[in-house]
Scaffold this motif. Structure first.
Motif, short mmCIF file in Angstrom:
data_model
loop_
_atom_site.label_atom_id
_atom_site.label_comp_id
_atom_site.label_asym_id
_atom_site.label_seq_id
_atom_site.Cartn_x
_atom_site.Cartn_y
_atom_site.Cartn_z
N VAL A 127 0.82 -1.27 0.10
CA VAL A 127 -0.04 0.07 -0.24
C VAL A 127 0.82 1.19 -0.06
O VAL A 127 1.91 1.35 0.62
N VAL A 128 0.22 2.55 -0.61
CA VAL A 128 0.91 3.55 -0.55
C VAL A 128 -0.22 4.67 -0.21
O VAL A 128 -1.19 4.23 -0.39
N PRO A 129 0.45 5.80 0.11
CA PRO A 129 -0.86 6.89 0.22
C PRO A 129 -1.58 7.10 -0.72
O PRO A 129 -1.11 6.99 -2.07
N GLU A 130 -2.85 7.54 -0.76
CA GLU A 130 -3.79 7.75 -2.02
C GLU A 130 -3.11 8.54 -2.83
O GLU A 130 -3.52 8.52 -3.86
N SER A 131 -2.73 9.82 -2.51
CA SER A 131 -2.24 10.50 -3.17
C SER A 131 -0.98 10.50 -4.09
O SER A 131 -0.57 11.06 -5.06
N VAL A 132 -0.40 9.30 -3.71
CA VAL A 132 0.85 8.87 -4.62
C VAL A 132 0.38 8.33 -6.01
O VAL A 132 -0.30 7.52 -6.13
N VAL A 133 1.07 9.24 -7.11
CA VAL A 133 0.71 8.50 -8.42
C VAL A 133 1.56 7.53 -8.86
O VAL A 133 0.97 6.53 -9.50
N GLU A 134 2.75 7.57 -8.75
CA GLU A 134 3.89 6.43 -9.15
C GLU A 134 4.13 5.65 -7.95
O GLU A 134 4.69 6.32 -6.88
N ALA A 135 3.98 4.37 -8.09
CA ALA A 135 4.25 3.59 -7.07
C ALA A 135 4.58 2.20 -7.39
O ALA A 135 4.10 1.67 -8.72
N PRO A 136 5.43 1.39 -6.77
CA PRO A 136 5.76 0.00 -7.30
C PRO A 136 4.65 -0.80 -7.47
O PRO A 136 3.76 -0.78 -6.87
#
Length: 286
Positions: A127-136
């Motif tokens: 999981v990543v913060p909802e606002s993060v656009v690019e994530a693994p």
């Protein structure tokens, strides 16, 4: 004295369950599931879907923590046999959280082992913060970007942490990411680390991630071959009063509609967990 109190309390619980069942609308097919609090949400959702598909049926949950659930079932079969002749039991299905308790009940002949079926799997998700656009988009990508700070729950005291560590080890990532790991107390702590910017990515169970989907999003889902997921099963109570109805519900939990219900809550069906197709649909709410 303590034993007498426990017997009395168990008898009171059973009496309440019996009165609850008899107070239902006459003529409805009533299905009663004894369940643990940890699986209340998926079973309630499956129950509503089952009622919609089979009008005239009603699904009711009798929810107790694992140990109390075991005592209640034991009391029903050992202390009140006058009300539990075969086909006259109060509970149709037993669905504790995790499979350990169900195995114990099986060893005491409290369930019908041939009816036992897994119905839901809690996958590990990145999981990543909802606002993060690019994530693994895969767990393997964690080793490729040395800038990523990773937070997991404490493996020493939480099942989530133990499973997270086992996943990273099984993928051969533990050594590569160990120096970039942050340890949180529990699932809530993992989310707090992400929200405070103290980590870039975290590992949670699917249902925990979905409950917080306004703040975080799922970037990747581990398949069943990558980690030992938490599996939830159910089985008929040995004194099930309507085996045909109970079997109908068991079969329903294995179908496509049930899979969609489970996915919306962050769970996978056992079939999806094995074939690896469902994880793609869970990522970013697709």
């Amino acid at each position: 004295m303590i034993v007498s109190i426990r017997v009395a309390m168990s008898a009171l619980v059973i009496l309440c369950v019996g009165l609850f069942i008899r107070s239902e609308i006459a003529g409805a097919e009533l299905l009663v599931i004894a369940a643990s609090p940890s699986v209340k949400a998926p079973l309630e959702a499956l129950g509503h879907a089952f009622e919609a598909q089979f009008p005239g049926t009603q699904v009711r949950l009798h929810v107790e923590p694992g140990l109390d659930l075991r005592r209640t079932i034991a009391s029903m079969q050992n202390h009140l046999k006058v009300d539990l002749h075969r086909g006259r039991g109060l509970i149709h299905l037993i669905a504790p959280g995790g499979d350990e308790l169900l195995t114990r009940l099986d060893s005491k002949n409290y369930i019908r082992p041939e009816s036992r079926r897994p119905y839901a799997v809690e996958p590990l998700v990145l999981v990543v913060p909802e606002s993060v656009v690019e994530a693994p988009t895969t767990f393997e990508a964690l080793a490729q970007d040395e800038r990523l700070r990773i937070v997991i729950a404490d493996p020493a005291v939480t099942t989530l942490g133990q499973k997270s560590r086992a996943l990273l080890q099984s993928l051969g990532l533990w050594e590569a990411v160990n120096r970039r790991l942050e340890i949180a107390a529990d699932a809530r702590g993992v989310i707090d680390h992400l929200m405070r910017g103290e980590a870039d990515v975290g590992i949670l169970f699917g249902p925990e991630a979905v409950r917080e989907q306004r703040r975080i999003r799922i970037a990747a889902v581990a398949n069943h071959g990558q980690a030992e997921a938490v599996v939830h099963s159910l089985a008929m109570d040995y004194e099930c009063p309507d085996r045909a109805l109970a079997q109908r519900f068991i079969e329903f939990t294995q179908g496509r509609e049930a899979q969609a219900v489970l996915r919306s809550l962050g769970y996978l069906s056992p079939i999806e967990a094995v074939n690896g197709k469902a994880p793609e649909a869970m990522v970013a709410g697709r």
